[in-house]
Scaffold this motif. Sequence first.
Motif, PDB file in Angstrom:
ATOM      1  N   PHE A 239      22.192  38.734  44.185  1.00 27.74           N
ATOM      2  CA  PHE A 239      23.023  38.785  42.981  1.00 27.74           C
ATOM      3  C   PHE A 239      24.240  39.654  43.236  1.00 27.74           C
ATOM      4  O   PHE A 239      25.362  39.262  42.944  1.00 27.74           O
ATOM      5  CB  PHE A 239      22.218  39.326  41.800  1.00 27.74           C
TER       6      PHE A 239
ATOM      7  N   SER B 166      26.891  30.786  37.797  1.00 26.31           N
ATOM      8  CA  SER B 166      26.040  31.923  38.173  1.00 26.31           C
ATOM      9  C   SER B 166      24.765  31.946  37.342  1.00 26.31           C
ATOM     10  O   SER B 166      23.666  32.178  37.871  1.00 26.31           O
ATOM     11  CB  SER B 166      26.799  33.231  37.989  1.00 26.31           C
TER      12      SER B 166
ATOM     13  N   GLY C 142      26.571  37.987  45.684  1.00 19.84           N
ATOM     14  CA  GLY C 142      27.259  36.896  44.993  1.00 19.84           C
ATOM     15  C   GLY C 142      28.334  37.417  44.065  1.00 19.84           C
ATOM     16  O   GLY C 142      29.425  36.848  43.965  1.00 19.84           O
ATOM     17  N   PHE C 143      28.023  38.513  43.377  1.00 13.93           N
ATOM     18  CA  PHE C 143      29.013  39.136  42.491  1.00 13.93           C
ATOM     19  C   PHE C 143      30.203  39.629  43.299  1.00 13.93           C
ATOM     20  O   PHE C 143      31.354  39.454  42.902  1.00 13.93           O
ATOM     21  CB  PHE C 143      28.374  40.290  41.723  1.00 13.93           C
TER      22      PHE C 143
ATOM     23  N   ALA D 210      32.274  36.598  44.353  1.00 15.87           N
ATOM     24  CA  ALA D 210      32.973  35.985  43.222  1.00 15.87           C
ATOM     25  C   ALA D 210      34.075  36.899  42.693  1.00 15.87           C
ATOM     26  O   ALA D 210      35.048  36.421  42.106  1.00 15.87           O
ATOM     27  CB  ALA D 210      31.983  35.654  42.112  1.00 15.87           C
TER      28      ALA D 210
END
Length: 128
Positions: A100, A15, A103-104, A107
């Motif tokens: 972001f 990341s 993506g967080f 994940a």
Amino acid sequence: MFPTFVNCLTVIIGSLLGLLIKKRLSSGFKSVVTTSAGIVTLVIGMSMALKTTSFLIMLFSVVIGGLIGYALHLEDHILHLGNWLEAKSLKGKGEGSATFAVGFLNASIPFLFRCNEHSRFHPSRNFR
């Protein structure tokens, strides 16, 4: 437990690298990487699903889990946390984007709802 720490560490390093070099990568390269990751995730999910001995339990588990997550607005809360983390990490630089937080979210889901071969909820386990 050690593989979980290694996995977390590689996600964090990946990341951070992504945040550092994302402007240097072409959109085509980003598309290939995202599509490849999606296909691998789909194959892993399908192979796990095909190992189950009870498709009805799997179906009801996914539906009920989805309804609970929807009712509790889990996606919104995780996105909010991702936005907060991004704001704290950028410290007012104003360079952030919604990617972001998304993506967080992507994940976080595997870590929050672990279903691996060591879990008692793994599809290959017999639930009877």
